[in-house]
Design a protein around this motif. Structure first.
Motif, mmCIF file in Angstrom:
data_model
loop_
_atom_site.group_PDB
_atom_site.id
_atom_site.type_symbol
_atom_site.label_atom_id
_atom_site.label_comp_id
_atom_site.label_asym_id
_atom_site.label_seq_id
_atom_site.Cartn_x
_atom_site.Cartn_y
_atom_site.Cartn_z
ATOM 1 N N TYR B 158 0.845 -1.199 0.000
ATOM 2 C CA TYR B 158 0.000 0.000 0.000
ATOM 3 C C TYR B 158 0.879 1.248 0.000
ATOM 4 C CZ TYR B 158 -4.110 -2.799 1.340
ATOM 5 O OH TYR B 158 -5.128 -3.704 1.379
ATOM 6 N N GLU B 160 4.017 1.476 -0.956
ATOM 7 C CA GLU B 160 4.693 1.573 -2.254
ATOM 8 C C GLU B 160 3.777 2.192 -3.293
ATOM 9 O OE1 GLU B 160 5.825 -2.315 -3.470
ATOM 10 O OE2 GLU B 160 7.897 -2.087 -2.799
ATOM 11 N N GLY B 161 2.546 1.705 -3.327
ATOM 12 C CA GLY B 161 1.585 2.207 -4.303
ATOM 13 C C GLY B 161 1.397 3.703 -4.161
ATOM 14 N N SER B 162 1.303 4.155 -2.928
ATOM 15 C CA SER B 162 1.084 5.577 -2.682
ATOM 16 C C SER B 162 2.322 6.400 -3.062
ATOM 17 C CB SER B 162 0.726 5.791 -1.207
ATOM 18 O OG SER B 162 0.590 7.151 -0.933
ATOM 19 N N PHE B 163 3.481 5.946 -2.632
ATOM 20 C CA PHE B 163 4.714 6.668 -2.988
ATOM 21 C C PHE B 163 4.902 6.681 -4.502
ATOM 22 C CE2 PHE B 163 6.364 5.238 1.349
ATOM 23 C CZ PHE B 163 6.054 6.453 1.926
ATOM 24 N N ALA B 167 2.865 10.533 -3.954
ATOM 25 C CA ALA B 167 2.431 11.034 -2.654
ATOM 26 C C ALA B 167 3.605 11.067 -1.691
ATOM 27 C CB ALA B 167 1.325 10.140 -2.087
ATOM 28 N N ARG B 171 0.963 12.378 3.383
ATOM 29 C CA ARG B 171 -0.287 11.971 2.725
ATOM 30 C C ARG B 171 -0.453 10.459 2.801
ATOM 31 N NH1 ARG B 171 -4.644 12.747 -0.205
ATOM 32 N NH2 ARG B 171 -5.028 11.587 -2.114
ATOM 33 N N THR B 172 0.624 9.739 2.613
ATOM 34 C CA THR B 172 0.534 8.284 2.679
ATOM 35 C C THR B 172 0.050 7.833 4.047
ATOM 36 O OG1 THR B 172 2.336 8.126 1.092
ATOM 37 C CG2 THR B 172 1.848 6.150 2.362
ATOM 38 N N ALA B 175 -3.788 9.238 4.442
ATOM 39 C CA ALA B 175 -4.800 8.775 3.491
ATOM 40 C C ALA B 175 -4.805 7.259 3.347
ATOM 41 C CB ALA B 175 -4.574 9.430 2.133
ATOM 42 N N ILE B 176 -3.688 6.603 3.589
ATOM 43 C CA ILE B 176 -3.606 5.162 3.329
ATOM 44 C C ILE B 176 -3.362 4.362 4.603
ATOM 45 C CG2 ILE B 176 -2.373 3.359 2.062
ATOM 46 C CD1 ILE B 176 -3.829 5.232 0.205
ATOM 47 N N SER B 270 -13.430 -1.360 4.866
ATOM 48 C CA SER B 270 -12.104 -1.267 4.257
ATOM 49 C C SER B 270 -11.827 -2.468 3.362
ATOM 50 C CB SER B 270 -11.029 -1.155 5.333
ATOM 51 O OG SER B 270 -10.921 -2.368 6.032
#
Lengths: 250, 271
Positions: B158, B160-163, B167, B171-172, B175-176, B270
């Protein structure tokens, strides 16, 4: 600004371990370049060096040059801007635990888009471009985790497209998928190359041969050979490449 | 061989039965002893020595719980965010925080009470705020450690996906990572609520025993557990303390059931 990727004399270290040795490679715009090689050969490391995902790894150090569209990746470029221009899709589909819409809107929101209409337009366009719109258009509010693995991976591609990148890095995007989902992703990637510079890491040589325009073969952290895919697979210039693609090791 | 396995089997069943029976007996005993004495005057809006109303104590318990969690919640969760998301593995500060949390969680509550008396009561007197700060320190390690576990269980993919989408860390996290960890973090809050509602020793030292609703944060208050302790201590009011115990028990069961439902809802959302 272009999106060709130039790697010159790049060496990468994790602490004292050298993962890549003096790699020089030119990745032209609008095409698919495949990185192949056995596990631990450094192909994923190189991929993650292009958008600086390796920064997160403790002890990571890069020497040499990486430029995207002529701009030095390790010289003062804003990482946020870099990752906006160079999107990434990972080995395992990793949609966020939120709705399909919010997944795709996450990137645009990160980069400051707030207007509802704009977000909706961006989400629809990205989902269409990732060839998954028809499957999810009636359930955008549903959790992304309710999708199948192949759908999740196409959603992740849509999510990457939504921030408007010029290049896409795919790290073994089909290794966790069944053959049908795999072929859908391959078709999709082939369509996308008209607009994006695509780099795909793959363990699957048939896949590299099927979809890529250029292939680079890595072994033990070194780039052994690279060139047009057809040539590399039919007449490899190096013995090691030939041994690998004919299945003598790997 | 056969005899041994039969004996073992009997022992296992007996252990399970003893556990179940203990609970049944305890709950039954309190219900039997307390229920007949649940008179309406026990819930009169104002406490007097005649009606022994527990209503102010119930409200004080809620106030105490909310105030303590308002302090320990953010501190505990953000300390966990620091440990999991920001600190490097070799960080001295991180090691210090972990050691402090482990040590804090092993201290008996009466010691927290004494500490609170020397520090907070010296400043603010026997009061809601002194009690809340004391209980906040007491529940801090619990909240921090459960939040830490919850954050650690959020898959790195998760992040990794955000970075990978550009982001930043902040924020990561907001938000995540934190939303994904919310059910686990909530579990820590639930455990803390249980400890606060059941606490007496630390509160007798710091919040006092005034059985009225507080005028402000600096008023002395008596929570339900302390109320029960005081009643039973006075020997004349055994029946009323059983009634109080019954209400306390029902309250805790409701809190647990309610927060479990919330946690379940969050988890399903979730997924």
């Amino acid at each position: 600004m272009g999106a060709e990727i130039e790697i010159s004399n790049l060496s990468v270290y994790y602490g004292a371990v050298r993962a890549l040795t003096d790699v020089s490679l030119n990745i032209p715009e609008h095409g698919i370049t495949a990185f192949i090689g056995p596990s631990g050969c450094g192909k994923s490391t190189l991929l993650k060096t292009i958008n600086r995902m390796n920064d997160l790894v403790e002890g990571f150090r890069a020497e040499g040059g990486v430029t995207v569209g002529g701009r030095d990746v390790y010289g003062g470029i804003d990482v946020t801007q870099l990752r906006k221009r160079v999107g990434m899709v990972f080995q395992k589909p990793n949609p966020f635990p939120m709705s399909i819409f919010d997944n795709v809107a996450y990137g645009p929101r990160t980069h400051g888009v707030r207007a509802r209409a704009k977000l909706e337009a961006a989400v629809e366009k990205s989902l269409r471009d990732a060839a998954i719109w028809d499957e999810v258009k009636d359930r955008l509010r549903r959790s992304a985790l309710s999708l199948s693995g192949g759908q999740q991976q196409r959603l992740c591609i849509a999510r990457a497209l939504a921030v408007g990148p010029q290049a896409l890095l795919l790290d073994e995007p089909t290794s966790a998928l069944d053959p049908i989902s795999t072929s859908k992703i391959e078709d999709l990637v082939t369509q996308l190359k008209a607009e994006y510079t695509i780099v795909i890491v793959t363990h699957n040589m048939q896949q590299a041969a099927r979809i890529s325009d250029r292939t680079a073969f890595f072994l033990l952290g070194e780039l052994i050979e690279h060139g047009a895919t057809e040539e590399l697979f039919s007449m490899p210039s190096q013995k090691k490449t030939e041994d690998y693609i004919t299945g003598r090791f790997g | 061989m056969k005899a041994r396995s039969a004996a073992l089997r009997a022992a296992v069943y007996a252990a399970a039965a003893i556990t179940a029976l203990t609970i049944v007996f305890l709950v039954g005993y309190i219900v039997v002893k307390g229920a007949p004495h649940l008179e309406p005057e026990l819930f009169a809006p104002k406490y007097t020595t005649d009606n022994l109303s527990m209503l102010p104590a119930i409200i004080n318990t809620a106030l105490m719980t909310v105030s303590a969690l308002l302090i320990s919640g953010p501190v505990g969760v953000f300390a966990a965010v620091y440990l999991v998301e920001y600190a490097s593995r070799s960080s001295r500060l991180a090691r210090g925080v972990r050691l402090a949390a482990e040590t804090l969680s092993g201290i008996p509550s009466v010691v927290y009470g004494l500490f609170g008396r020397l520090l907070f009561v010296a400043m603010w007197g026997l009061s809601l705020i002194s009690g809340a700060f004391t209980l906040a320190i007491m529940t801090l390690p619990l909240i921090m450690r459960t939040a830490q576990e919850a954050l650690l269980s959020v898959p790195d993919t998760y992040r990794e996906g955000s970075f990978g989408l550009g982001a930043g860390k902040l924020r990561t996290v907001f938000a995540i990572t934190l939303p994904a960890a919310a059910p686990g973090i909530l579990a820590g809050f639930i455990l803390s609520v249980g400890r606060i509602v059941g606490e007496t020793a630390a509160l007798i030292y710091t919040a006092g025993t005034v059985a009225e609703m507080p005028k402000n944060a600096f008023s002395s208050v008596r929570t339900l557990s302390v109320h029960m302790y005081v009643l039973s201590n006075e020997a004349l009011y055994v029946n009323q303390s059983y009634a109080t115990a019954l209400v306390l028990m029902v309250l805790v069961i409701f809190i647990n059931a309610g927060s479990n439902a919330i946690a379940k809802k969050l988890t399903i959302h979730s997924l």
